[in-house]
Structure formats: C-alpha cells, structure tokens
Design a protein around this motif. Structure first.
Motif, PDB file in Angstrom:
ATOM      1  N   ILE A  65       0.885  -1.171   0.000  1.00 30.93           N
ATOM      2  CA  ILE A  65       0.000   0.000   0.000  1.00 30.93           C
ATOM      3  C   ILE A  65       0.920   1.218   0.000  1.00 30.93           C
ATOM      4  O   ILE A  65       1.766   1.351   0.894  1.00 30.93           O
ATOM      5  N   ILE A  66       0.791   2.069  -1.003  1.00 30.10           N
ATOM      6  CA  ILE A  66       1.654   3.247  -1.117  1.00 30.10           C
ATOM      7  C   ILE A  66       0.817   4.495  -0.814  1.00 30.10           C
ATOM      8  O   ILE A  66      -0.245   4.692  -1.410  1.00 30.10           O
ATOM      9  N   ILE A  67       1.298   5.295   0.145  1.00 38.85           N
ATOM     10  CA  ILE A  67       0.553   6.495   0.570  1.00 38.85           C
ATOM     11  C   ILE A  67       1.367   7.726   0.201  1.00 38.85           C
ATOM     12  O   ILE A  67       2.496   7.899   0.675  1.00 38.85           O
ATOM     13  N   TRP A  88       3.990   1.763   2.467  1.00 38.68           N
ATOM     14  CA  TRP A  88       5.030   2.739   2.133  1.00 38.68           C
ATOM     15  C   TRP A  88       4.459   4.147   2.196  1.00 38.68           C
ATOM     16  O   TRP A  88       3.514   4.478   1.476  1.00 38.68           O
ATOM     17  N   VAL A  89       5.031   4.967   3.067  1.00 41.50           N
ATOM     18  CA  VAL A  89       4.697   6.395   3.045  1.00 41.50           C
ATOM     19  C   VAL A  89       5.809   7.069   2.244  1.00 41.50           C
ATOM     20  O   VAL A  89       6.994   6.974   2.590  1.00 41.50           O
ATOM     21  N   PRO A 126       5.261   5.949  10.660  1.00 43.23           N
ATOM     22  CA  PRO A 126       5.000   6.229   9.229  1.00 43.23           C
ATOM     23  C   PRO A 126       4.542   4.977   8.490  1.00 43.23           C
ATOM     24  O   PRO A 126       5.310   4.067   8.233  1.00 43.23           O
ATOM     25  N   GLY A 127       3.265   4.913   8.210  1.00 42.32           N
ATOM     26  CA  GLY A 127       2.691   3.752   7.522  1.00 42.32           C
ATOM     27  C   GLY A 127       1.784   3.008   8.457  1.00 42.32           C
ATOM     28  O   GLY A 127       0.647   3.387   8.674  1.00 42.32           O
ATOM     29  N   GLY A 128       2.316   1.958   9.059  1.00 38.40           N
ATOM     30  CA  GLY A 128       1.485   1.149   9.941  1.00 38.40           C
ATOM     31  C   GLY A 128       1.257  -0.218   9.336  1.00 38.40           C
ATOM     32  O   GLY A 128       1.954  -0.643   8.416  1.00 38.40           O
ATOM     33  N   LEU A 129       0.260  -0.913   9.871  1.00 35.53           N
ATOM     34  CA  LEU A 129      -0.008  -2.293   9.454  1.00 35.53           C
ATOM     35  C   LEU A 129      -1.186  -2.318   8.495  1.00 35.53           C
ATOM     36  O   LEU A 129      -2.327  -2.104   8.900  1.00 35.53           O
ATOM     37  N   SER A 130      -0.888  -2.565   7.221  1.00 36.69           N
ATOM     38  CA  SER A 130      -1.965  -2.759   6.238  1.00 36.69           C
ATOM     39  C   SER A 130      -2.404  -4.210   6.298  1.00 36.69           C
ATOM     40  O   SER A 130      -1.589  -5.120   6.150  1.00 36.69           O
ATOM     41  N   ARG A 131      -3.695  -4.400   6.545  1.00 38.12           N
ATOM     42  CA  ARG A 131      -4.237  -5.752   6.630  1.00 38.12           C
ATOM     43  C   ARG A 131      -5.134  -5.985   5.423  1.00 38.12           C
ATOM     44  O   ARG A 131      -5.822  -5.069   4.964  1.00 38.12           O
ATOM     45  N   HIS A 158      12.220   3.720  -5.225  1.00 37.49           N
ATOM     46  CA  HIS A 158      11.234   4.480  -4.446  1.00 37.49           C
ATOM     47  C   HIS A 158      11.880   5.249  -3.297  1.00 37.49           C
ATOM     48  O   HIS A 158      12.859   4.800  -2.720  1.00 37.49           O
ATOM     49  N   SER A 159      11.291   6.396  -2.976  1.00 32.93           N
ATOM     50  CA  SER A 159      11.735   7.194  -1.819  1.00 32.93           C
ATOM     51  C   SER A 159      10.742   6.946  -0.688  1.00 32.93           C
ATOM     52  O   SER A 159       9.781   7.683  -0.511  1.00 32.93           O
ATOM     53  N   VAL A 160      10.980   5.872   0.053  1.00 30.05           N
ATOM     54  CA  VAL A 160      10.047   5.440   1.090  1.00 30.05           C
ATOM     55  C   VAL A 160      10.570   5.864   2.460  1.00 30.05           C
ATOM     56  O   VAL A 160      11.757   5.717   2.747  1.00 30.05           O
ATOM     57  N   GLN A 161       9.671   6.413   3.298  1.00 27.38           N
ATOM     58  CA  GLN A 161      10.073   6.758   4.666  1.00 27.38           C
ATOM     59  C   GLN A 161      10.513   5.496   5.405  1.00 27.38           C
ATOM     60  O   GLN A 161       9.826   4.470   5.361  1.00 27.38           O
ATOM     61  N   THR A 162      11.649   5.576   6.100  1.00 20.96           N
ATOM     62  CA  THR A 162      12.169   4.402   6.795  1.00 20.96           C
ATOM     63  C   THR A 162      11.497   4.236   8.154  1.00 20.96           C
ATOM     64  O   THR A 162      10.879   5.173   8.676  1.00 20.96           O
ATOM     65  N   LEU A 163      11.668   3.039   8.720  1.00 24.88           N
ATOM     66  CA  LEU A 163      11.100   2.730  10.034  1.00 24.88           C
ATOM     67  C   LEU A 163      12.171   2.743  11.126  1.00 24.88           C
ATOM     68  O   LEU A 163      11.887   2.465  12.289  1.00 24.88           O
TER      69      LEU A 163
END
Length: 481
Positions: free
Chosen positions: A78-80, A473-474, A446-451, A194-199
C-alpha cells in the motif's frame, strides 16, 4: 497481468477506473509488469518462506485449541503519497489527544458527563470502567495512552474513515517491521526506485515514550515488558518489541511487590522496576484488585500504582474509551476537549439501545454490519449482505435480547488493492492500523499495518479470520525517485 482485474464499483488503492496505475504507483506498476509469471511466483513463495524461517507467527484459537500460523503476506504494497499521509498524521494526533482527555476526565472530574455530552450510564455501566480501582490516581504526564492502534478504512470515494480505536494493548508493530524486512530481502529492486520513509527510528521513539513515564524522582528508570507468556496469540509481538527496545521481558511470577515497591527477581537478588509496559489485560494484573484467581499478574501491584511508585502502560481502564459503543462519541470528544472539528470522520454508527435506531436497523439487517461492542478480531459480527437468513435471524434475537451489546454500521464499500495469491492478481479489501506513540511528544508511525482480506470477496481483514498483511510505504516529499 491485470486483464481480468475489476476496479469498479470500489475505490482501488493502486489502479484508476480505467485500469491504469495511479501516479504514486506508476514506477511500481512498471517494475512489476517486467516480471515473468515464474518470477512472480518465486518471489511470492520466497516471502512466505521468509516469515516461516524467522518464526513470525500468531496463534489462532478454536474450541480452546491453539494453532500456530505464519502471517499470510502479499507483496503488493500500500503506497501512501505525502499529502494523504499528512492528513492521516494530523487526524491521528488529534484523535488520540481527545481520547486521552476523555480518560483523564472520566477517572477524575467527569465534566463531559456533567455537561451531558456522554450519557452517564454508558461510562459507569461499561465493563472496562475501573473507577473503584483507579479513580483520582495521578499518573505520569496525565497520559493514559502510551500507544494507540487506530484502524482506518477508505470508502468508495477514497475518503479515510476511522473504523475503531485500540487503546488497551494494540498489537502489530512487529509485523510492520517484518513486512518491511521481507520486502527488502525479496524485492530489493522496488526500494531502489522508491523514496520510502524508513522505520529505523520508530523503536527509539517508542522506547523514549516509555521512559518519559518514569515516576517522579526516578532518574534512571528500569522498564520491563510484562507478557502473559508463550501461549498468548501476540507473543511474537512481545518478544520482538522487548528485544528491539532492550527491555527485560517478564511474566507475573518474575515480579514481587514489597512495601508498595515493585521488584524483579534476578540471580543477583531483587531489582526495582519503575515502568511496566504490560501486554496483559486489566483483569489479570493484580489478583488483590481484579480477578482473584489470576496467575498472570502480581499481588499488590495496584497499591504500588496508586502510590505513584510504578507506571503501568497503557493505563488501567482504557477500555472504557475504545469500546465500540463509545466510538460513536469520539467526534463529540474532539469538539468538547479540543474545540476542533474531527480531521478524520467516523463510520456512520447506529446505537441499538436507542429504540428508533434499533427499529430501523432490525428492518435493514440484510444491508448492515452488526458488531458486538465487547468483541474483537472479527468475532460475533454479522455482515448482512453476505449472511444466510438463519444467521440474520439469530442476530435479530441477540439484538432484541441485549441491544446495548451491539452497534450497526452501513456495509461500506471498503477500498481494495491488488493481491498476488495463487498465481494471479485479484482485488482484496484492505484497512490500515496506524500506531500513535505518546510520551512527552507524540509520534505517528509512518505507515502502519496494512491488513488485507485475502479470501476472495471477504470483508474481514483479521489474521484470525484468514486475513494477511502488506507492507505500507509512506512516500517522502518529492515522491518517487
């Protein structure tokens, strides 16, 4: 790959109604198109094996028998985009702040009840309201919610709505990390583009938030994670978080209260404990104050808590605020405590205690979703459009017998996203659990759990009911690289 894929009549996270990818998915879509059927299958299988090898499991209980399962995983993320995430982040901070104000109020002055915003009986008759045990207790930062897990969905127009609040022991952070780990291992080419925010820094924020709750006068607090043990369905989550934050993981038998101070038993003798991040429910915390026959808790723990000698996170009695009946009033809490309009709205909800609402709901059961206010995990729930006539009638009887125990909501056309299972892409319904960490500062993960509801046509995303996970992915500002 997507020739037989149907977008309408739902909002699709990845594809436009024309079948073309949305702007923030374009690069990902172009990459996935270049994989052969064999490569896709291989990557899917590698991902599932990665979970198995790492022992990433949860336990499903049926007829009191527990079965260990790996979390089914789907490699379409899921890309936000940044502008959407900005709204989510602000909305989550606002909502968790209002819910904390409510908890502080109902266990102290009860102004929201006195002012007629929330019915007194809804609070005082709530089984999770522990006024006798904790009314008037002063707690660090006046903060009852150290960690919230707030579930979001999107409707057919793509608008984010809050589905429910989890303020007791929200689980799932470990799966967020493992989803990301698996994606990086199996699909490194995705991250190169991709430029994805890291965790990476989020566990540090979580640890800081825990330490912010140290009792007064404690300079170097010791924090532990209290688990009910290996048979708990979220035990993997407990182990992961304890390891990542460097916390000692303990069970009730490892702790003792002496002179209203909590100690941990070690081979070097007793060592004082100042903060307990507990992953056991209120009722089992202290047999002197709650269930007498609890073997999971610690005798005398509540007295130590009352005197301010130990912090317990999340706060005791938070269940009064995340009850599905109380959910109806959260927008009112936001207006009352913060003098703001809700940034992210609730799903329309009918309270079945109200005779007029109940009568309408009973006439429209075949169109609605009915939920038990005290249940979770997709249990004791009716999905009207998918239910057989006898199931609908059974729920009609339940509602008439205990109307206060149920709420009803419209069957929302939950947004969907492509999932790759069984050698094909098909649309599955998704939701998103967003984690809010609250200490002296508030951070939103940033993001969370996509179910994802991996069974075709299913609306139930819970892992206990056949659901799985996706990486979320945020995107950083500036979008795709």
């Amino acid at each position: 790959m997507f020739t037989s894929y149907k977008v309408e009549p739902f909002f699709d996270e990845m594809l436009k109604a024309s079948g073309k990818p949305k702007d923030h998915y374009e690069k990902f879509y172009d990459m996935i198109k270049n994989f052969s059927v064999e490569e896709l299958k291989e990557k899917h299988e590698t991902a599932q094996l990665s979970f198995l090898r790492q022992g990433i499991t949860f336990t499903v209980y049926h007829n009191n028998v527990g079965a260990e399962r790996t979390m089914p995983f789907d490699f379409v993320p899921i890309i936000i985009p940044p502008k959407d995430w900005d709204i989510i982040e602000k909305g989550m901070v606002q909502r968790s702040e209002a819910l904390n104000c409510f908890l502080q109020d109902v266990y102290n002055d009860q102004k929201i009840i006195e002012d007629g915003i929330i019915p007194r009986n809804l609070v005082e008759e709530n089984p999770y309201y522990y006024a006798k045990q904790i009314k008037g207790i002063k707690i660090p930062l006046n903060n009852h919610i150290f960690l919230a897990g707030i579930d979001l969905i999107r409707d057919e127009n793509g608008e984010y709505l809050v589905l429910e609040d989890n303020l007791r022991n929200p689980s799932g952070i470990s799966y967020v990390y493992q989803n990301r780990y698996v994606m990086r291992q199996v699909y490194p080419e995705f991250f190169a583009k991709h430029s994805v925010q890291t965790l990476e820094h989020q566990v540090t924020f979580l640890h800081e938030a825990i330490m912010d709750h140290a009792p007064k006068g404690i300079a170097n607090p010791r924090a532990v994670l209290l688990t009910p043990g290996t048979y708990n369905s979220a035990y993997y989550d407990h182990v992961f978080l304890a390891q990542q934050m460097g916390l000692q993981m303990v069970e009730g038998r490892d702790l003792i209260v002496t002179n209203n101070i909590v100690y941990m038993k070690t081979i070097r003798g007793l060592e004082r404990v100042d903060i307990i991040y507990r992953r056991i429910d209120d009722d089992y915390l202290d047999p002197d104050a709650f269930l007498e026959d609890s073997t999971l808790g610690v005798k005398g723990l509540l007295d130590a808590y009352r005197l301010g000698n130990v912090a317990i996170l999340n706060g005791i009695g938070n269940g009064v605020a995340d009850d599905k009946a109380m959910y109806v009033y959260v927008p009112d809490m936001i207006r009352y405590y913060l003098n703001e309009e809700p940034i992210i709205k609730n799903v329309t909800t009918y309270r079945l205690e109200d005779p007029i609402q109940r009568e309408w709901v009973l006439e429209h059961l075949h169109e609605l979703v009915v939920k038990n206010v005290g249940a979770s995990g997709g249990y004791d729930m009716l999905i009207g459009p998918h239910a057989a006539e006898e199931e609908i009638e059974r729920f009609r009887e339940k509602i008439l017998e205990t109307p206060h125990q149920y709420i009803a909501q419209p069957t929302i056309k939950l947004s969907r996203a492509p999932a790759y299972q069984g050698e094909e892409f098909y649309p599955c319904h998704v939701d998103l659990r967003v984690f809010v960490m609250r200490g002296k500062e508030t951070h939103v993960f940033p993001g969370g759990l996509s179910r994802v509801a991996l069974k075709k046509g299913s609306l139930v995303v819970n892992s206990s009911q056949g659901g799985g996970g996706k990486d979320t992915w945020v995107m950083k500002s500036g979008g795709l690289s």
